[in-house]
Write a protein that holds these residues in place. Sequence first.
Motif: not given
Length: 90
Positions: A31-34, A38-41, A60-64, A69-75
């Motif tokens: 996730x960090x390297x791109x 999030x949408x591929x998981x 999975x939540x911990x990894x996000x 990933x900004x905490x105001x992002x929608x997952x």
Amino acid sequence: DVLLQQINYSQESIKGLFRDGRPVAQMRRELQTGEKSVNEIPMISAVMWNGRVYSADNRRLWTFKHAGIPHDSRVPVVVGIPDGKFQRKF
């Protein structure tokens, strides 16, 4: 979709490996390297409990939450009904 900051852990700790044996840190790096988004998981499974959203997928939540990933992002989240299995996590 739910804001990342609104999703709570349903347990106080997580194991370092997913059920398939992959390290949690590997997904965080992807996730960090791109390499992955999030949408591929697979979506986080969650339940509403006492007016709050709790994850049934804590690793999975911990990894996000730890991949930058900004905490105001929608997952993406699939919301289920709290059953006995979920309630035993508390």
